[in-house]
Motif scaffolding. Structure first.
Motif, PDB file in Angstrom:
ATOM      1  N   CYS A 199       7.369   4.296   2.709  1.00 52.99           N
ATOM      2  CA  CYS A 199       7.632   3.651   1.414  1.00 52.99           C
ATOM      3  C   CYS A 199       8.318   4.537   0.390  1.00 52.99           C
ATOM      4  O   CYS A 199       8.505   4.131  -0.764  1.00 52.99           O
ATOM      5  CB  CYS A 199       6.330   3.112   0.836  1.00 52.99           C
ATOM      6  SG  CYS A 199       5.502   1.912   1.908  1.00 52.99           S
ATOM      7  N   THR A 200       8.688   5.750   0.778  1.00 55.23           N
ATOM      8  CA  THR A 200       9.470   6.625  -0.100  1.00 55.23           C
ATOM      9  C   THR A 200      10.712   7.076   0.660  1.00 55.23           C
ATOM     10  O   THR A 200      10.749   7.025   1.892  1.00 55.23           O
ATOM     11  CB  THR A 200       8.656   7.848  -0.550  1.00 55.23           C
ATOM     12  OG1 THR A 200       8.243   8.596   0.611  1.00 55.23           O
ATOM     13  CG2 THR A 200       7.434   7.428  -1.357  1.00 55.23           C
ATOM     14  N   THR A 221      11.374   1.523  13.493  1.00 55.32           N
ATOM     15  CA  THR A 221      12.587   2.255  13.107  1.00 55.32           C
ATOM     16  C   THR A 221      12.245   3.684  12.729  1.00 55.32           C
ATOM     17  O   THR A 221      12.924   4.630  13.132  1.00 55.32           O
ATOM     18  CB  THR A 221      13.303   1.547  11.944  1.00 55.32           C
ATOM     19  OG1 THR A 221      13.631   0.213  12.316  1.00 55.32           O
ATOM     20  CG2 THR A 221      14.586   2.295  11.581  1.00 55.32           C
ATOM     21  N   LYS A 222      11.197   3.872  11.941  1.00 57.75           N
ATOM     22  CA  LYS A 222      10.778   5.224  11.563  1.00 57.75           C
ATOM     23  C   LYS A 222      10.330   6.022  12.786  1.00 57.75           C
ATOM     24  O   LYS A 222      10.676   7.206  12.941  1.00 57.75           O
ATOM     25  CB  LYS A 222       9.651   5.172  10.539  1.00 57.75           C
ATOM     26  CG  LYS A 222       9.121   6.556  10.117  1.00 57.75           C
ATOM     27  CD  LYS A 222       8.028   6.425   9.075  1.00 57.75           C
ATOM     28  CE  LYS A 222       7.493   7.785   8.659  1.00 57.75           C
ATOM     29  NZ  LYS A 222       6.738   8.458   9.730  1.00 57.75           N
ATOM     30  N   ILE A 235      16.982   6.803   2.779  1.00 62.24           N
ATOM     31  CA  ILE A 235      16.567   5.454   3.179  1.00 62.24           C
ATOM     32  C   ILE A 235      15.057   5.303   3.046  1.00 62.24           C
ATOM     33  O   ILE A 235      14.287   6.197   3.435  1.00 62.24           O
ATOM     34  CB  ILE A 235      17.002   5.161   4.634  1.00 62.24           C
ATOM     35  CG1 ILE A 235      18.493   4.809   4.679  1.00 62.24           C
ATOM     36  CG2 ILE A 235      16.191   4.026   5.236  1.00 62.24           C
ATOM     37  CD1 ILE A 235      19.009   4.566   6.073  1.00 62.24           C
ATOM     38  N   THR A 236      14.611   4.205   2.489  1.00 63.12           N
ATOM     39  CA  THR A 236      13.203   3.843   2.458  1.00 63.12           C
ATOM     40  C   THR A 236      12.983   2.762   3.516  1.00 63.12           C
ATOM     41  O   THR A 236      13.471   1.641   3.373  1.00 63.12           O
ATOM     42  CB  THR A 236      12.786   3.330   1.068  1.00 63.12           C
ATOM     43  OG1 THR A 236      13.018   4.362   0.096  1.00 63.12           O
ATOM     44  CG2 THR A 236      11.310   2.957   1.050  1.00 63.12           C
ATOM     45  N   TYR A 237      12.276   3.108   4.578  1.00 63.31           N
ATOM     46  CA  TYR A 237      12.180   2.232   5.748  1.00 63.31           C
ATOM     47  C   TYR A 237      11.596   0.861   5.411  1.00 63.31           C
ATOM     48  O   TYR A 237      12.105  -0.167   5.864  1.00 63.31           O
ATOM     49  CB  TYR A 237      11.336   2.902   6.842  1.00 63.31           C
ATOM     50  CG  TYR A 237      11.961   4.155   7.382  1.00 63.31           C
ATOM     51  CD1 TYR A 237      12.985   4.112   8.320  1.00 63.31           C
ATOM     52  CD2 TYR A 237      11.535   5.413   6.946  1.00 63.31           C
ATOM     53  CE1 TYR A 237      13.567   5.270   8.815  1.00 63.31           C
ATOM     54  CE2 TYR A 237      12.118   6.576   7.432  1.00 63.31           C
ATOM     55  CZ  TYR A 237      13.133   6.496   8.363  1.00 63.31           C
ATOM     56  OH  TYR A 237      13.709   7.650   8.839  1.00 63.31           O
ATOM     57  N   HIS A 272       0.856  -1.197   0.000  1.00 66.98           N
ATOM     58  CA  HIS A 272       0.000   0.000   0.000  1.00 66.98           C
ATOM     59  C   HIS A 272       0.892   1.247   0.000  1.00 66.98           C
ATOM     60  O   HIS A 272       0.651   2.196   0.738  1.00 66.98           O
ATOM     61  CB  HIS A 272      -0.924  -0.018   1.216  1.00 66.98           C
ATOM     62  CG  HIS A 272      -1.666  -1.300   1.404  1.00 66.98           C
ATOM     63  ND1 HIS A 272      -2.780  -1.635   0.675  1.00 66.98           N
ATOM     64  CD2 HIS A 272      -1.422  -2.360   2.223  1.00 66.98           C
ATOM     65  CE1 HIS A 272      -3.211  -2.830   1.044  1.00 66.98           C
ATOM     66  NE2 HIS A 272      -2.407  -3.294   1.983  1.00 66.98           N
ATOM     67  N   LYS A 273       1.909   1.223  -0.835  1.00 63.12           N
ATOM     68  CA  LYS A 273       2.943   2.271  -0.793  1.00 63.12           C
ATOM     69  C   LYS A 273       2.398   3.666  -1.057  1.00 63.12           C
ATOM     70  O   LYS A 273       2.914   4.642  -0.516  1.00 63.12           O
ATOM     71  CB  LYS A 273       4.065   1.948  -1.778  1.00 63.12           C
ATOM     72  CG  LYS A 273       3.640   1.824  -3.227  1.00 63.12           C
ATOM     73  CD  LYS A 273       4.863   1.691  -4.139  1.00 63.12           C
ATOM     74  CE  LYS A 273       5.630   0.419  -3.840  1.00 63.12           C
ATOM     75  NZ  LYS A 273       6.772   0.247  -4.776  1.00 63.12           N
TER      76      LYS A 273
END
Length: 424
Positions: free
Chosen positions: A236-237, A259-260, A245-247, A228-229
């Motif tokens: 997701c971006t 992490t985010k 970095i894309t988590y 569901h990016k």
């Protein structure tokens, strides 16, 4: 390991010659040999610690224990339960987004959502937890980012149908967040019922001794963010504040959310739990199964006594046979619900205040869910910022008394209630 064993051993395994107890790392700062070593931490290329405002070893040991108890893949401690709920929602929703929440939630959380986060540009729709599937589905919008509820609502004690709400949320491509404070993972594990993210006010039963404020977030590691990016660009971006970095890609379903939340929200808001507080919390966790069992035993006996009293107009306790939520409680909490009983005395608000004034063992306090019995009139305290209409929507009438049954001898608790009811 079973839950009782996890409460003692999960999260921290001492090596040869190390402290048997979780150590208190009371330090703001951590030393590294080279700038390159520290740079890898700031780039999220290596694990470790560089500043306690973001992470601390003591906190991580305790968060790992709670994650294990909940059956999740990652956890983080926060300074309070309010911070945990804020971080959990704000990690997914930002200005211009929409969130669906049960209306039967703690008054402080309702105010956080309905006032403070609205000022941040996030729209909230509050639904009756007993709303039909059709009513819930109708509330979703293209910009809906998550759904929120409480296992056992504070103080209305409404039981949230986790599986039903989770299924509807997933059909719409969003996760379900459940506050599991009152039930604790000893009595309910929402992740096993398809919940995606669990929050706690660890101030309550987990600490259990009126000693320290705190919160926790646990990620189930099961929600597929990349599927569901378009809905979750924050995960997701690329995050330019961490060199693109894309988590969701780098840390996967198991680690992206926490992490985010740590790298962005804890970095910027700094709502960290003090290491010493985490140490005290861990002491409470070690006895949690024993205390929760006693709370539930006492709570049921108190609820039965109140239901038999001519001075009491109504009793809400999901573990009480005949209660509206009895069967739902048995589904999600077969071993007991909690030690909190909500009820009303005949005569309304004034009678409630008079009754509370005559209690001797139970103390009037804003706190709830610890070893000592305490009592509160939410309409004039924790929920006083709400209008009458909002109170009714939250299931908190003006006569509602929240009685938090402690682990004292239940005969003493009932004797105290009996003598106070004579004043009504």
């Amino acid at each position: 390991m079973k839950q009782e064993t996890k409460c003692i051993h999960s999260g921290y395994t001492p090596k040869n010659g190390e402290s048997r107890m979780i150590p208190i790392v009371q330090s703001t700062t951590f030393k590294y040999d080279t700038s390159e070593d520290m740079g890898k931490l700031f780039d999220l290329e290596a694990s470790g610690y560089f500043y306690t405002r973001l992470q601390n070893p003591t906190n991580d040991f305790v968060a790992a224990k709670i994650a294990s108890l909940e059956g999740g893949t990652a956890g983080m401690l926060t300074s309070s339960g309010q911070a945990a709920n804020f971080f959990a929602v704000f990690n997914l929703a930002s200005a211009g987004d929409h969130v669906i929440s049960s209306s039967s939630i703690y008054g402080g959380t309702f105010n956080l959502f309905n006032v403070t986060m609205r000022k941040m540009g996030i729209e909230f729709t509050f639904l009756d937890p007993d709303a039909t599937d059709e009513e819930i589905q109708k509330a979703f919008k293209p910009n809906t980012k998550c759904v929120f509820g409480e296992t056992l609502a504070n103080p209305s004690l409404v039981v949230f149908d986790i599986e039903r709400w989770a299924n509807i949320a997933h059909k719409n491509g969003v996760p379900l967040i459940v506050d599991n404070t009152f039930a604790t993972p000893i009595n309910c594990r929402p992740i096993e019922s398809c919940c995606d993210i669990v929050t706690h006010s660890t101030t309550k039963y987990m600490d259990g001794h009126d000693a320290t404020v705190g919160g926790c977030i646990v990620d189930s590691g099961k929600f597929d963010w990349l599927a569901h990016k378009d809905k979750f660009p924050g995960l997701c971006t690329p995050d330019e504040s961490y060199h693109g970095i894309t988590y969701a890609e780098k840390f996967g379903k198991e680690g992206a959310f926490i992490t985010k939340a740590t790298a962005q929200l804890m970095r910027d808001f700094g709502s960290i739990q003090a290491p010493f507080n985490a140490y005290i919390l861990n002491l409470g966790l070690e006895s949690l199964p024993l205390r929760v069992k006693r709370h539930c035993e006492n709570g049921l006996k108190v609820a039965q006594f109140l239901a038999s009293s001519e001075k009491v107009s109504w009793v809400q306790y999901p573990g009480l046979e005949g209660n509206k939520y009895y069967e739902l409680a048995k589904k999600y909490m077969p071993n007991g619900t909690c030690g909190v009983v909500s009820f009303g005395v005949k005569g309304g608000r004034k009678a409630a205040e008079n009754f509370m004034k005559h209690l001797k063992l139970a103390m009037i306090a804003t706190h709830v869910a610890d070893a000592r019995s305490c009592v509160l009139h939410p309409a004039s305290s924790t929920h006083r910022q709400l209008t009458d209409e909002e109170l009714i929507a939250c299931g908190v009438g003006p006569d509602l008394i929240r009685f938090s049954v402690g682990i004292e001898n239940v005969e003493d608790i009932i004797s105290d209630l009996k003598q106070a009811l004579e004043s009504v």
